[in-house]
Scaffold this active site. Structure first.
Site, PDB file in Angstrom:
ATOM      1  N   GLY A 140     -27.448  17.322  -8.357  1.00  0.00           N
ATOM      2  CA  GLY A 140     -26.961  17.671  -7.027  1.00  0.00           C
ATOM      3  C   GLY A 140     -25.802  16.828  -6.554  1.00  0.00           C
TER       4      GLY A 140
ATOM      5  N   GLU B 126     -15.299  10.979  12.507  1.00  0.00           N
ATOM      6  CA  GLU B 126     -15.743   9.846  11.694  1.00  0.00           C
ATOM      7  C   GLU B 126     -16.429  10.291  10.409  1.00  0.00           C
ATOM      8  OE1 GLU B 126     -15.491   6.559  10.429  1.00  0.00           O
ATOM      9  OE2 GLU B 126     -15.351   6.204  12.579  1.00  0.00           O
TER      10      GLU B 126
ATOM     11  N   LYS C 227      -8.994  13.721   2.255  1.00  0.00           N
ATOM     12  CA  LYS C 227      -9.420  12.500   2.937  1.00  0.00           C
ATOM     13  C   LYS C 227      -8.287  11.492   3.094  1.00  0.00           C
ATOM     14  CE  LYS C 227     -14.199  13.142   1.427  1.00  0.00           C
ATOM     15  NZ  LYS C 227     -15.245  12.764   0.453  1.00  0.00           N
TER      16      LYS C 227
END
Length: 428
Positions: free
Chosen positions: A184, A126, A202
């Site tokens: 970041g 997940e 993905k």
């Protein structure tokens, strides 16, 4: 009954996962039956945000995946190796696996799931797509009764942040990328993000689940955002669009083949994905009889990703608690065949193109002739002015086969009046 978990890696996500497991109050009751049994790290003496007993922490990651007491191995070290080898060792030792590693699943998922099916264990992922957004399990379970026709997502927070900032502030790509690195949001080497590779991993995973077949990562067309300029973002806004890096898996109209692609896209401002800004992710699933459903939320971060990791741990623990020895059909990965790839030249879509031309009479007419020769119909043509003695002409086409559009561009490039084709973008 306690379920013993061995965690590989205690970085940002690993720390968030341990913190969740050690703080079960007010959460799902089954969490109290999950024990952080072993945690594998590189540097045991490093100062960390979570405190663990010395006996729990080890530098021997292989010992964790082989330990008979461990029920579930959680792989959070990232990268391809030793992650792949450790996952396979865990499976071969009868351990269930939870991973947030989209790269290893996208590249070695066939090997990993074949081994898991043979061993009768689960591999849960997940957290591999969309951070904390629950989309993997819905595709495997809640949405599995639908005939999925398309999955379209903003699945990379770094590129979405960059494109949003370029639009909001009128900044150049390089300027916003440097800022994202300072904050970041982008890595020192941003290649995987800005060149679309992360999003390709993905969408390969999402497509496999949505369409019930294995995906070869090399079948995913991949184009990043480095060449998106602030001029294109400004023109897109004037034409009623925003530019997003989209990951798309779509079934072809005339066959069972899939169009699998990642590229910057002009999205109509009225579209649900147009309003997804900053580092957020969203995945739009279309199918029959459901229609459309969109999953939205934080695509990264310790808390979001740890939430997805622990949800997988609990799903496995709940299944083990029933005592059944047969794999749960809605948790396993059972498909064996590979999905058929639709060639990019057969893709039917709209295009945005920006041309720099000599300021000569009849240039627009010549462009129109080249497009017409190849069966390309134009929705709009705008000449925006003169820049550095060159005229700038922006066109948006109607739906066209990509191969025909590329043929028209070959003719256009041969025109003496064409200085350059400054931008080419697809339109949703």
């Amino acid at each position: 009954m306690a379920f013993k978990v061995g965690i590989l890696g205690l970085g940002t996500v690993g720390t968030g996962t341990v913190q969740l497991l050690l703080d079960p109050t007010g959460r799902q009751a089954l969490l109290k039956e999950v024990e952080v049994y072993k945690v594998g790290v590189k540097s045991p003496d490093k100062t960390r945000a979570v405190s663990l007993p010395t006996a729990v922490v080890t530098t021997d990651l292989e010992a964790i995946v082989k330990d008979p007491a461990v029920d579930i191995v959680v792989e959070l070290i990232g990268g391809l190796e030793p992650a792949r080898s450790l996952i396979l060792q865990a499976i071969n030792n009868g351990k269930h696996v939870v991973t947030a590693n989209k790269a290893v699943i996208a590249r070695f998922g066939d090997e990993i799931f074949t081994a898991a099916n043979a061993a009768g264990v689960y591999v849960m992922l997940e957290a591999a797509v969309g951070g904390g957004i629950p989309v993997i399990q819905p595709l495997k379970q809640s949405l599995s009764v639908n005939r999925i026709t398309a999955v379209t997502g903003i699945v990379n927070g770094t590129t979405n942040y960059i494109l949003t900032a370029m639009r909001d502030r009128g900044s150049d790509f390089a300027e916003v990328l440097a800022e994202a690195q300072q904050l970041g949001y982008a890595e020192a080497d941003p290649t995987a993000d800005v060149d679309g590779l992360d999003a390709a991993d993905k969408i390969a995973i999402l497509a496999s689940l949505a369409f019930g077949g294995r995906i070869k990562l090399q079948d995913v067309y991949c184009e990043g955002i480095r060449n998106v300029s602030k001029a294109d973002i400004n023109y897109a806004e004037k034409l009623g669009f925003v530019i997003k890096l989209l990951a798309i898996a779509k079934k072809a109209h005339s066959s069972n083949s899939l169009s699998l692609r990642v590229h910057p896209t002009l999205v109509p401002q009225s579209h649900p994905l147009a309003s997804i800004n900053g580092v957020y992710n969203a995945i739009l699933v279309e199918g029959e009889p459901l229609g459309q459903v969109m999953f939205f939320g934080p695509g990264a971060g310790a808390g979001a990703t740890a939430s997805a990791v622990v949800s997988d741990i609990l799903a496995i623990a709940a299944t083990l608690k029933t005592g059944t020895t047969k794999p749960h059909p809605l948790m396993s990965c059972s498909h064996q065949e590979y999905c058929e790839k639709a060639p990019m030249e057969d893709l039917v879509t709209r295009f945005y193109a920006r041309f720099l031309t000599q300021d000569h009479p009849g240039v627009i007419g010549k462009l129109g002739t080249c497009f017409g020769n190849c069966g390309v119909s134009l929705e709009s043509v705008v000449q925006t002015g003169i820049h550095d003695n060159l005229a700038e002409i922006v066109v948006v086409t109607h739906d066209v086969r990509e191969g025909d559009f590329n043929a028209s561009l070959a003719e256009i490039r041969a025109l003496p009046a064409i200085s350059s084709i400054a931008s080419l973008l697809r339109v949703l």
